[in-house]
Design a protein around this motif. Structure first.
Motif, mmCIF file in Angstrom:
data_model
loop_
_atom_site.group_PDB
_atom_site.id
_atom_site.type_symbol
_atom_site.label_atom_id
_atom_site.label_comp_id
_atom_site.label_asym_id
_atom_site.label_seq_id
_atom_site.Cartn_x
_atom_site.Cartn_y
_atom_site.Cartn_z
ATOM 1 N N ALA A 25 86.504 152.110 0.393
ATOM 2 C CA ALA A 25 87.022 152.447 -0.934
ATOM 3 C C ALA A 25 86.095 151.932 -2.027
ATOM 4 O O ALA A 25 85.828 152.629 -3.011
ATOM 5 N N ARG A 28 83.053 154.142 -2.416
ATOM 6 C CA ARG A 28 83.347 155.424 -3.050
ATOM 7 C C ARG A 28 83.666 155.267 -4.543
ATOM 8 O O ARG A 28 83.417 156.191 -5.329
ATOM 9 N N LEU A 29 84.203 154.110 -4.928
ATOM 10 C CA LEU A 29 84.656 153.930 -6.307
ATOM 11 C C LEU A 29 83.702 153.117 -7.177
ATOM 12 O O LEU A 29 83.860 153.097 -8.403
ATOM 13 N N LYS A 30 82.729 152.456 -6.565
ATOM 14 C CA LYS A 30 81.865 151.542 -7.325
ATOM 15 C C LYS A 30 81.108 152.300 -8.429
ATOM 16 O O LYS A 30 80.746 153.462 -8.283
ATOM 17 N N ASN A 32 82.249 153.311 -11.145
ATOM 18 C CA ASN A 32 83.109 154.174 -11.948
ATOM 19 C C ASN A 32 84.238 153.371 -12.578
ATOM 20 O O ASN A 32 84.640 152.328 -12.051
ATOM 21 N N TYR A 34 88.250 153.844 -14.321
ATOM 22 C CA TYR A 34 89.388 154.760 -14.325
ATOM 23 C C TYR A 34 90.451 154.239 -15.285
ATOM 24 O O TYR A 34 90.775 153.045 -15.278
ATOM 25 N N ASP A 42 87.783 149.120 -13.135
ATOM 26 C CA ASP A 42 86.608 149.565 -12.382
ATOM 27 C C ASP A 42 86.981 149.751 -10.905
ATOM 28 O O ASP A 42 88.089 149.421 -10.469
ATOM 29 N N GLY A 43 86.034 150.307 -10.145
ATOM 30 C CA GLY A 43 86.299 150.645 -8.752
ATOM 31 C C GLY A 43 86.687 149.448 -7.897
ATOM 32 O O GLY A 43 87.525 149.566 -6.992
ATOM 33 N N LEU A 46 90.397 148.654 -8.309
ATOM 34 C CA LEU A 46 91.242 149.651 -7.638
ATOM 35 C C LEU A 46 91.190 149.482 -6.126
ATOM 36 O O LEU A 46 92.213 149.635 -5.447
ATOM 37 N N ALA A 47 90.012 149.168 -5.588
ATOM 38 C CA ALA A 47 89.908 148.917 -4.152
ATOM 39 C C ALA A 47 90.741 147.696 -3.764
ATOM 40 O O ALA A 47 91.403 147.680 -2.716
#
Length: 199
Positions: A25, A28-30, A32, A34, A42-43, A46-47
């Motif tokens: 996760a 995939r999210l680093k 970015n 949201y 940041d990613g 969220l992870a």
């Protein structure tokens, strides 16, 4: 309650699955950000937010299937919930990055207190897995205490001086590899002080 045996592959998947999912996760999210309810995350945050409930579910599944959780598993889960929750609540990744430090300080400190009392608390946790003579337990406990304290210091140095991505790689692979290598290098203690099974 006696521990029930489950498929070792399933057990490994439940223990390592949340870490693997967190790592994937994050990749995939680093990089970015949201917006959720007017707040930017940041990613990494969220992870982390996904990792905490997944860790709770996997630990509960282990308990349901085996009927038993070790003190280490329970302590780790509590620290994940506390520090992971703080990171998400305050939108600050520092809390979660401090979690390994707290875990290793807690375990190393507990073992150290036992050593000061002339006891090996490690023996109480692992005696059924690795029956050793008392001298062997004391040697292994002293080494593991120093090892845990070293990992705590190393984690602090890495998260404070390096990028989040570097820390995630260190947390996912470096710490796991370090623990594996440590126990592999203790084969001399296991061989010398092992208690033979008469049966």
């Amino acid at each position: 309650m006696a521990e029930r045996k489950i498929n070792p592959i399933l057990k490994l998947a439940l223990e390592l699955g949340p870490v693997v999912v967190f790592f994937v996760a994050f990749l995939r999210l680093k990089g970015n950000s949201y917006e959720i309810n007017g707040t930017m995350y940041d990613g990494f945050i969220l992870a982390t937010a996904g990792f905490v409930p997944l860790m709770i579910l996997s630990t509960l599944a282990l308990w349901k299937l085996t009927g038993k959780l070790s003190r280490m598993q329970v302590t780790t889960l509590v620290l994940v919930v506390v520090f992971g929750g703080l990171s998400v609540w305050f939108n600050d990744d520092q809390f979660f990055k401090m979690k390994p430090t707290m875990i290793y300080l807690l375990f190393g400190g507990a073992l150290g207190i036992g050593l000061l009392r002339g006891e090996s608390y490690l023996k109480f946790v692992m005696e059924e897995v690795m029956p050793l003579q008392q001298e062997g337990w004391m040697i292994l406990t002293r080494r593991l205490t120093a090892f845990f304290l070293t990992l705590a210091i190393l984690n602090e140095v890495i998260w404070r001086t390096m990028s989040t991505e570097t820390w995630v790689y260190f947390k996912t692979f470096g710490l796991t590899a370090a623990i594996f290598v440590f126990f592999m290098t203790q084969s001399g203690v296991f061989n010398r002080y092992a208690i033979e099974d008469d049966t």
